[in-house]
Design an enzyme around this catalytic site. Structure first.
Site: not given
Length: 361
Positions: A16, A18, A38, A56, A72, A77, A95, A167, A179
């Site tokens: 978000a 970058r 948060r 949120y 998120l 998702h 994604k 991840r 990922d």
């Protein structure tokens, strides 16, 4: 000046800050209206025109927000997409759209019921080079596609962002296949069509249980379901990025590779009966603000087409905003997202541990 479509962000992490934040600020016809994280202070750093929240749900309840962008962790998702659609918002979701095909189908059906857009943020699809590949396929310039090779690997072992990151957690949609595997499987469907069968799949398990690398061999089956009508007004046919316009020229196979713990490598090569295409300059999937090129080779020689630096995130945001205003624009369709999720499910089901990690180096 066209009316600005107002975006609200759920999440203020790296992507978000970058990528998407700057893209919305730079985009024509879009405005970053609200951000929730948060930590509200971190949300405010994205400079929303409206409010920064630490909840949120507040973005979903904000009457000024038209499109919710979800960045998120993977396992939430579905939840926040369904809640945003129920709140009457259009959704642009990072994604992978869902953890499996069942989640994607549920989310798509919810978008249909709500009459709202649901777009998976496959940002590489908006890059002019990728659009050029689609044109070559659509025009039949490659002939019948015989073979596709696609790889997206990066070395996350020394990346401080990976420490404690979702991840690396299997219960949160972690691992290479979730990922970056979604990109290479997306490329396989883009070039070969909807119906793909998994002939073989291998993975390198990490200490936390996620796959650090996965390789799969896929084969086109020739089975082409009717284009999905999901995704709200975006639809799923050719205008929405679906494969239906040129699937009759695809009967080949693909090798897809992805990794989060091997040397950086991105590749996309499409071999047809008449010509082949290589993404020859610049990262195949993550090309961002850098020059890029593709090389077309045939029986009478080869030539290279160059593309100026561009921000595909901005192009994606502008396309979503245009469609919200009722204008025509390219969007990745619901059928493509469902195809990718279905093949990712099949790869996970078929994958066996690799005998050695050396094959991915």
């Amino acid at each position: 000046m066209t009316d600005e479509v107002r975006f609200g962000f759920l999440g203020a992490g790296w992507i978000a800050h970058r990528a998407l934040g700057p893209a919305v600020h730079a985009a024509d016809g879009a405005r970053l209206q609200a951000v929730a994280a948060r930590d509200a202070t971190r949300a405010a750093q994205l400079r929303p025109a409206g409010r920064a929240y630490d909840d949120y749900r507040a973005v979903l309840d904000d009457p000024e927000v038209e499109v919710v962008y979800i960045s998120l962790s993977n396992e939430v998702h579905r939840r926040w997409t369904l809640d945003a659609l129920e709140a009457g918002k259009h959704v642009l979701c990072e994604k992978p759209l869902g953890l499996d095909a069942a989640e994607v189908a549920e989310m798509t059906a919810a978008a249909d019921r709500a009459g709202r857009l649901l777009v998976e943020a496959f940002w590489y699809r908006w890059h002019p080079r990728t659009r050029r590949l689609e044109q070559l396929l659509r025009d039949g310039d490659l002939g019948t596609v015989r073979q596709v090779e696609a790889e997206f690997s990066f070395d996350g072992r020394t990346d401080p962002r990976m420490a404690g990151n979702f991840r690396m957690e299997p219960g949160r949609g972690g691992g290479a296949l979730y990922d970056v595997g979604c990109y290479v499987v997306s490329a396989a469907h883009l070039t070969l069509g909807s119906g793909l069968q998994v002939d073989e799949a291998r993975y390198d398990p990490g200490p936390t249980g996620v796959d650090l690398a996965t390789t799969a061999r896929l084969r086109a089956t020739g089975d082409e379901p009717a284009p999905a009508t999901g995704g709200g007004p975006a639809g799923g046919g050719p205008a929405g990025g679906g494969p239906a316009a040129f699937t009759d020229r695809r009967s080949g196979s693909a090798v897809v590779r992805c990794a989060i713990a091997t040397p950086d490598r991105q590749e996309l090569r499409v071999v047809g009966s008449q010509a082949c295409v290589d993404f020859s300059t610049g990262e195949a999937f993550a090309n961002w603000h850098q020059p890029s090129a593709l090389t077309i080779s045939g029986p009478h020689g080869s030539h290279t087409e160059e593309f100026a630096p561009v921000d595909p995130y901005r192009l994606m945001v502008e396309a979503v905003a245009a469609r919200v205003r009722g204008e025509e624009s390219f969007l990745v369709g619901a059928q493509h997202s469902l195809d990718v999720a279905t093949t990712l499910d099949a790869i996970r089901a078929a994958a066996v541990p690799a005998p050695s990690a050396a094959q991915h180096s």
